[in-house]
Design an enzyme around this catalytic site. Structure first.
Site, PDB file in Angstrom:
ATOM      1  N   LYS A 118       0.525  -1.088   0.210  1.00 33.70           N
ATOM      2  CA  LYS A 118      -0.093  -0.189  -0.337  1.00 33.70           C
ATOM      3  C   LYS A 118       1.010   1.204  -0.226  1.00 33.70           C
ATOM      4  O   LYS A 118      -0.200   2.258  -0.939  1.00 33.70           O
ATOM      5  CB  LYS A 118      -0.569   0.436   1.046  1.00 33.70           C
ATOM      6  N   LYS A 201      -5.371  -9.649  -7.390  1.00 38.38           N
ATOM      7  CA  LYS A 201      -6.470  -9.469  -6.531  1.00 38.38           C
ATOM      8  C   LYS A 201      -7.647  -8.948  -6.984  1.00 38.38           C
ATOM      9  O   LYS A 201      -7.322  -7.862  -7.431  1.00 38.38           O
ATOM     10  CB  LYS A 201      -5.758  -9.652  -5.176  1.00 38.38           C
ATOM     11  N   LYS A 204     -11.171  -3.690  -4.702  1.00 43.72           N
ATOM     12  CA  LYS A 204     -11.780  -1.711  -5.638  1.00 43.72           C
ATOM     13  C   LYS A 204     -10.974  -0.775  -5.930  1.00 43.72           C
ATOM     14  O   LYS A 204     -11.371  -0.033  -6.322  1.00 43.72           O
ATOM     15  CB  LYS A 204     -12.792  -1.540  -4.303  1.00 43.72           C
TER      16      LYS A 204
END
Ligand code: TYM
Length: 339
Positions: A118, A201, A204
């Protein structure tokens, strides 16, 4: 030694960061419903404090929190059976997280792959909250003495850290206070992959909306995305072993198995050898049948925000009643005067 008998209790959470996917549904929510219906005590949270570890527009955060609550209920969670609430209404989460910040070691946190993913290349510019996030996650779980945590595969490392924190706390203070939590990573869809790239994966945050099925997608959108899902040119293999090294085929078969609540082996017995041109319409029909009532129900529930807020406030009250004595006891163990 403080001896505590830990009765089974389930806790899990989802971030209200906008846009729930089929991955969230199959990897988490559907499992939450299964566990609720097994009659175990279940506590499910909308982790708004986790969401703000990356910037969130306040109005969008409020909407996403309510939409997540609507998604929980539309998926089959019943506020009379499960405790449903948003994290920021129960201050004990952050209070215990501070203690865990003092238990967890820098080296443990630096190994967290999700932080590395992230934060990306610019880790120096990531928030301190994003780095400390797994300690808050451990607190979410352990402030209820939860014993079982249903999650998708991507949360496994965070749950191992939760166990490490509980073990170190118990060891450092010479108590048997926090349970060593069991991750529940089960079913055919613990890692739902992108419909455009079977090695990534479903998420969103993927720039392509075609890569995912959103829980708010209508029947047409769901069918179209499955029709256009990437595949390889071969027909489906005849058995599970044949799915090895065919990530897109494997993903669609996994989704089919999870939606139809059967095993991958059973799906292969039914559809093995079929062309994708025959399998995809079957999958599209199944996905529309299972998912479009949920999106319809979410839209209906979202029309009554007052009712959603009432459910969250009521859930928070019930959650606090469990968390407060556990935090008080933790403060006592740690040596806080007045606890
Ligand atoms: P989050 O919000 O990213 O995801 C929520 C849940 O959905 C699962 N999931 C998936 N499962 C299968 N395939 C996918 N493609 C997929 N994408 C998401 C996740 O594994 C997760 O179970 N840190 C957590 C939230 C959290 C939490 C907790 C979870 C905070 N505190 C305490 C359990 C217990 C997170 O960011 O999940």
């Amino acid at each position: 030694m403080t001896e505590v008998v830990h009765t089974p209790r389930v806790f899990s959470g989802i971030q209200p960061s906008g846009g729930l996917t089929l991955g969230n549904y199959l990897g988490a929510m559907k499992r939450f419903v299964d566990m609720q219906n097994e009659g175990i005590e279940t506590i499910y949270c909308m982790v708004d404090l986790h969401a703000i570890t990356v910037w969130q527009d306040p109005d969008k955060l409020r909407r996403a929190t309510r939409e997540l609550c609507a998604g929980y209920i539309a998926s089959g969670l019943d506020p009379a059976k499960s405790i449903l609430f948003n994290q920021s209404q129960v201050a004990e989460h952050t209070q215990l997280a501070w203690i865990f910040n003092c238990v967890a070691r820098m080296g443990w946190m630096q190994r967290m792959t999700q932080f590395k993913d992230k934060a990306g290349k610019n880790a120096q510019n990531a928030s301190l909250g994003l780095f400390g996030y797994p300690a808050l996650m451990a607190a979410d779980i352990l402030v209820y003495h939860a014993t079982h945590v249903p999650v998708g595969e991507d949360q496994k490392q965070h749950l191992e850290l939760t166990r490490d924190i509980a073990t170190k706390f118990n060891h450092d203070y010479g108590v048997e206070f926090f349970p060593i939590t069991e991750p529940v990573i089960e079913g055919a869809a613990t890692r739902v992959m992108s419909l455009r790239d079977g090695s990534k994966k479903m998420s969103k945050s993927d720039p392509s909306d075609m890569s995912r099925i959103n829980m708010t997608d209508d029947a047409d959108a769901i069918a179209k995305k499955i029709r256009k899902a990437k595949t390889d040119p071969e027909p489906l293999p005849s058995d599970v072993d044949g799915l090895e090294a065919r990530p897109e085929a494997r993903n669609l078969v996994n989704i089919y198995a999870a939606l139809s609540e059967t095993s991958v082996e059973q799906v292969m017995r039914d559809v093995g050898g079929k062309e994708f041109s025959a399998f995809k319409p079957m999958l599209a029909e199944l996905a529309v049948e299972k998912m479009s009532p949920i999106s319809g129900e979410m839209a209906r529930l979202m029309q009554d925000e007052t009712e959603i807020d009432r459910i969250l406030a009521e859930g928070a009250g019930r959650a606090r009643a469990i968390a407060a004595p556990i935090l008080k006891k933790t403060y006592e163990i740690v040596g806080m005067v007045g606890a």
